[in-house]
Design a protein around this motif. Sequence first.
Motif, PDB file in Angstrom:
ATOM      1  N   ARG A  98     -14.441  53.664  51.675  1.00 60.57           N
ATOM      2  CA  ARG A  98     -13.338  52.751  52.021  1.00 60.57           C
ATOM      3  C   ARG A  98     -13.440  51.466  51.218  1.00 60.57           C
ATOM      4  O   ARG A  98     -12.459  50.965  50.694  1.00 60.57           O
ATOM      5  CB  ARG A  98     -13.413  52.392  53.500  1.00 60.57           C
ATOM      6  N   ASN A 107     -10.984  50.138  63.440  1.00 55.85           N
ATOM      7  CA  ASN A 107      -9.903  51.024  63.865  1.00 55.85           C
ATOM      8  C   ASN A 107      -9.506  52.001  62.778  1.00 55.85           C
ATOM      9  O   ASN A 107      -8.324  52.232  62.547  1.00 55.85           O
ATOM     10  CB  ASN A 107      -8.703  50.193  64.292  1.00 55.85           C
ATOM     11  N   VAL A 117      -7.048  54.627  63.749  1.00 52.47           N
ATOM     12  CA  VAL A 117      -5.712  54.100  63.972  1.00 52.47           C
ATOM     13  C   VAL A 117      -4.975  53.941  62.658  1.00 52.47           C
ATOM     14  O   VAL A 117      -3.830  54.356  62.502  1.00 52.47           O
ATOM     15  CB  VAL A 117      -5.802  52.745  64.695  1.00 52.47           C
ATOM     16  N   TYR A 118      -5.678  53.346  61.699  1.00 53.42           N
ATOM     17  CA  TYR A 118      -5.027  53.110  60.421  1.00 53.42           C
ATOM     18  C   TYR A 118      -4.725  54.409  59.705  1.00 53.42           C
ATOM     19  O   TYR A 118      -3.723  54.517  59.003  1.00 53.42           O
ATOM     20  CB  TYR A 118      -5.894  52.189  59.552  1.00 53.42           C
ATOM     21  N   VAL A 128      -1.520  55.656  60.999  1.00 54.96           N
ATOM     22  CA  VAL A 128      -0.371  54.948  60.434  1.00 54.96           C
ATOM     23  C   VAL A 128      -0.010  55.522  59.082  1.00 54.96           C
ATOM     24  O   VAL A 128       1.148  55.795  58.781  1.00 54.96           O
ATOM     25  CB  VAL A 128      -0.683  53.447  60.294  1.00 54.96           C
ATOM     26  N   ARG A 129      -1.027  55.739  58.279  1.00 54.36           N
ATOM     27  CA  ARG A 129      -0.751  56.257  56.939  1.00 54.36           C
ATOM     28  C   ARG A 129      -0.168  57.651  57.009  1.00 54.36           C
ATOM     29  O   ARG A 129       0.586  58.057  56.151  1.00 54.36           O
ATOM     30  CB  ARG A 129      -2.038  56.264  56.114  1.00 54.36           C
ATOM     31  N   GLN A 185       5.043  54.415  66.003  1.00 49.16           N
ATOM     32  CA  GLN A 185       4.439  53.256  66.631  1.00 49.16           C
ATOM     33  C   GLN A 185       5.476  52.561  67.489  1.00 49.16           C
ATOM     34  O   GLN A 185       6.660  52.822  67.362  1.00 49.16           O
ATOM     35  CB  GLN A 185       3.902  52.299  65.554  1.00 49.16           C
ATOM     36  N   MET A 217       8.641  53.544  62.838  1.00 43.92           N
ATOM     37  CA  MET A 217       7.592  54.024  61.958  1.00 43.92           C
ATOM     38  C   MET A 217       7.275  52.956  60.948  1.00 43.92           C
ATOM     39  O   MET A 217       8.166  52.293  60.426  1.00 43.92           O
ATOM     40  CB  MET A 217       8.054  55.296  61.273  1.00 43.92           C
ATOM     41  N   LEU A 218       6.008  52.792  60.698  1.00 45.59           N
ATOM     42  CA  LEU A 218       5.610  51.715  59.803  1.00 45.59           C
ATOM     43  C   LEU A 218       5.830  52.109  58.353  1.00 45.59           C
ATOM     44  O   LEU A 218       6.448  51.403  57.597  1.00 45.59           O
ATOM     45  CB  LEU A 218       4.138  51.407  60.059  1.00 45.59           C
ATOM     46  N   ILE A 219       5.316  53.261  57.998  1.00 45.95           N
ATOM     47  CA  ILE A 219       5.453  53.715  56.624  1.00 45.95           C
ATOM     48  C   ILE A 219       5.980  55.138  56.651  1.00 45.95           C
ATOM     49  O   ILE A 219       5.384  56.005  57.278  1.00 45.95           O
ATOM     50  CB  ILE A 219       4.089  53.694  55.892  1.00 45.95           C
ATOM     51  N   GLN A 220       7.091  55.380  56.011  1.00 41.24           N
ATOM     52  CA  GLN A 220       7.596  56.752  55.944  1.00 41.24           C
ATOM     53  C   GLN A 220       7.473  57.225  54.504  1.00 41.24           C
ATOM     54  O   GLN A 220       8.131  56.726  53.612  1.00 41.24           O
ATOM     55  CB  GLN A 220       9.032  56.840  56.477  1.00 41.24           C
ATOM     56  N   GLY A 268      10.465  59.273  52.354  1.00 39.93           N
ATOM     57  CA  GLY A 268      11.446  58.642  51.481  1.00 39.93           C
ATOM     58  C   GLY A 268      11.151  58.910  50.023  1.00 39.93           C
ATOM     59  O   GLY A 268      12.052  59.143  49.222  1.00 39.93           O
ATOM     60  N   GLN A 269       9.869  58.891  49.701  1.00 41.43           N
ATOM     61  CA  GLN A 269       9.459  59.117  48.320  1.00 41.43           C
ATOM     62  C   GLN A 269       9.763  60.554  47.900  1.00 41.43           C
ATOM     63  O   GLN A 269      10.207  60.804  46.791  1.00 41.43           O
ATOM     64  CB  GLN A 269       7.967  58.809  48.190  1.00 41.43           C
ATOM     65  N   ARG A 281      10.263  42.707  60.930  1.00 38.63           N
ATOM     66  CA  ARG A 281      10.000  43.149  62.294  1.00 38.63           C
ATOM     67  C   ARG A 281       8.500  43.316  62.485  1.00 38.63           C
ATOM     68  O   ARG A 281       7.760  43.443  61.511  1.00 38.63           O
ATOM     69  CB  ARG A 281      10.731  44.448  62.600  1.00 38.63           C
ATOM     70  N   VAL A 302       5.608  45.597  64.124  1.00 39.41           N
ATOM     71  CA  VAL A 302       5.336  46.918  64.671  1.00 39.41           C
ATOM     72  C   VAL A 302       3.949  46.892  65.300  1.00 39.41           C
ATOM     73  O   VAL A 302       3.012  46.366  64.714  1.00 39.41           O
ATOM     74  CB  VAL A 302       5.396  47.989  63.568  1.00 39.41           C
ATOM     75  N   THR A 303       3.842  47.422  66.511  1.00 43.20           N
ATOM     76  CA  THR A 303       2.556  47.437  67.194  1.00 43.20           C
ATOM     77  C   THR A 303       2.057  48.863  67.328  1.00 43.20           C
ATOM     78  O   THR A 303       2.803  49.757  67.738  1.00 43.20           O
ATOM     79  CB  THR A 303       2.677  46.793  68.576  1.00 43.20           C
ATOM     80  N   ASN A 319      -0.599  51.499  69.045  1.00 43.83           N
ATOM     81  CA  ASN A 319      -1.367  51.656  70.288  1.00 43.83           C
ATOM     82  C   ASN A 319      -1.072  50.527  71.269  1.00 43.83           C
ATOM     83  O   ASN A 319      -1.990  49.910  71.819  1.00 43.83           O
ATOM     84  CB  ASN A 319      -2.875  51.680  70.020  1.00 43.83           C
ATOM     85  N   TYR A 363      17.275  55.419  53.116  1.00 40.28           N
ATOM     86  CA  TYR A 363      16.568  56.712  53.189  1.00 40.28           C
ATOM     87  C   TYR A 363      15.249  56.622  52.425  1.00 40.28           C
ATOM     88  O   TYR A 363      14.253  57.206  52.823  1.00 40.28           O
ATOM     89  CB  TYR A 363      17.364  57.845  52.543  1.00 40.28           C
ATOM     90  N   ALA A 364      15.279  55.948  51.284  1.00 46.08           N
ATOM     91  CA  ALA A 364      14.142  56.024  50.373  1.00 46.08           C
ATOM     92  C   ALA A 364      13.039  55.033  50.715  1.00 46.08           C
ATOM     93  O   ALA A 364      11.887  55.276  50.406  1.00 46.08           O
ATOM     94  CB  ALA A 364      14.613  55.781  48.933  1.00 46.08           C
ATOM     95  N   PRO A 404      10.018  53.114  52.065  1.00 43.66           N
ATOM     96  CA  PRO A 404       8.904  53.493  52.946  1.00 43.66           C
ATOM     97  C   PRO A 404       8.758  52.548  54.135  1.00 43.66           C
ATOM     98  O   PRO A 404       8.139  52.899  55.125  1.00 43.66           O
ATOM     99  CB  PRO A 404       7.674  53.413  52.054  1.00 43.66           C
ATOM    100  N   THR A 461     -13.960  47.090  56.246  1.00 45.13           N
ATOM    101  CA  THR A 461     -13.723  47.943  55.097  1.00 45.13           C
ATOM    102  C   THR A 461     -12.451  47.597  54.362  1.00 45.13           C
ATOM    103  O   THR A 461     -12.183  48.136  53.299  1.00 45.13           O
ATOM    104  CB  THR A 461     -13.603  49.387  55.576  1.00 45.13           C
ATOM    105  N   ILE A 505      -2.576  47.587  55.432  1.00 47.04           N
ATOM    106  CA  ILE A 505      -1.658  48.727  55.434  1.00 47.04           C
ATOM    107  C   ILE A 505      -0.463  48.445  54.536  1.00 47.04           C
ATOM    108  O   ILE A 505       0.087  47.357  54.540  1.00 47.04           O
ATOM    109  CB  ILE A 505      -1.208  49.029  56.867  1.00 47.04           C
TER     110      ILE A 505
END
Lengths: 331, 74, 209
Positions: free
Chosen positions: A10, A35, A38-39, A42-43, A48, A59-62, A65-66, C37, C39-40, C42, C96-97, C99, C183, C188
Amino acid sequence: MCAHLIVMLRTALLAAVLGLGWIAAPAVSAPPDNNADVYRAVREGSAQSITFTAPADQMLIQSEGQTWRQWRNGPITQIGGWVLAGVFIALVLFRLIRGKIKLEGPPTGRLIQRFTTVERMTHWTVAGTFVLLALTGLTLLFGKHVVIPLIGYSAFSWLAALAKNVHNFIGPLFFAATLVMIALFVRDNLWQSIDALWIRKAGGLLSGEHVPSWRFNFGEKTWFWLGVTGLGLLVGITGLVLDFPGYGQIRQDMQLAHILHASGALIFMALSLGHIYIGSVGMEGALESMKTGYVDETWAKEHHEYWYREAKGATGAAPAAPTGARPSGAH
Amino acid sequence: MNATRTVILIGAALALAACSEAPQVTHYEAGTYSGKPDTRPWESAAYGGDKAKWESDMRARARKQTEIGRMPPS
Amino acid sequence: MARMKFLCDTERCIECNGCVTACKNEHEVPWGIQRRRVVTINDGVVGQEKSMSVACMHCSDAPCMAVCPVDVFYRTEDGVVLHDKDACIGCGYCFYACPFGAPQFPQEGAFGQRGKMDKCTFCAGGPEADGSDAEFEKYGRNRLAEGKLPLCAEMCSTKALLGGDGTALADIFRERVVRRGGTGAELIGWNTAYGGGEQKREQTRGGDK
């Protein structure tokens, strides 16, 4: 041991990502609130919770789309463009090699009704909306590469806005008309045993031979099932998913719908070029039948022999209704 | 029959042309935006084109976001 | 050469939504639009609850830019992804695209059709004249032209959300990680936004200017 290795990895990853070079090993060992799991979740794109209800989904990261982007900008745009161009060139070559399919005998002047008024109105509604949708859809897919260099950025933006709105408003009409069309024509497009002969002879398309058929030959049936019914429904349903975004569909649904919509529509357009060709400049008398609803007896006899004989038997006044009868039973 | 062969050959050629290389990874390079031009932030009234000053201000403000230097060493 | 980036330290974000409020207030963002926005993850699980503030990350290889059918996006010299609202047709492809779910659309007209796209501008306005009323109405305040960084980051109470030149942010974050241990996995979205594309572009360009 293993956990330690992961921590090292990491750290290396972070260093690589930030372009920092190797970070000195942390003085503190793994923090109590590490965590990592958890992370990782997310990936991997799990849902969430979100405090504000935003139009975006939770959703944090989708990463989908790519994928969508690569499909749309890659194969759909490129192969789609090639397929359309290829079919167009193939039709031009067909025309040069085969020429216009003309009537062999002299026209008798006696007419047989081939399409009722309702059938023709439905056909032209579907056809008109189809052409509009195809042109506007192509504008949205290829316009950036083809039209912007020609007319410039601002003019194209105006054109694309018009294209989008026409596309969105005409779309549902096309879908409704397609449903009516399927209901009207489905009976005469069911399998009839004479279709096997058409397949064996490839419709006589290249040899020039006339293969007998009922009201619709197998070529027309292919267009009906593959084009109008299959692709028509596919493009129509996915189009509705995209057209009305406020009914609970999330981005992933719309991405999938868009890929199906765009690739289906491109195949639909490629097939339609063949249909439009043979129905207009490619064959004498074909356009007249859908324009006026009537065909000359010679045309009917040459192209749809069984249907012609049956229509003659039924005094020729009413539109032909083969009622699914088999040639052996009728003749 | 000759016509058939010609059509098949040309059709095959076209079908293969559709399989030409499509990039699997799209990567955006310079962009193709050709709309209204935008002035750069250091060309505003506050900076009057002094890019170096703008950049040093930006760096200073970015550094203000960390409290580490401001805390007494523990 | 500055390369503007956002960084949200999930170990620090306390889900106060101050950034969201600051953004809405600073730019007078219309009702129903969320440029930023929180996001939380858990939510409610003791010890595992983590929050992150997300908006447009101004990606290096921006997917919105790649898929836009009318090419309304452009990248400023300092790496901010902006768009020209006048030319936007509201097709939703960028949505759509993306992320990060950054592009937002007001619903307007019949059947809730999408209006012109709105997203975070890194407080850098748009193609209209810097500081003009037209720019403010369409894109919000242009803080970069005033020598300021995005308000959401500058006012963040725990300094979880950072904005500014990527190198400076990376330095700050590295100092933190070294101090508190760990680490760096809490970072993110950074790789998604500034991963492959940036490196690729800089390679082809022969290094950053």
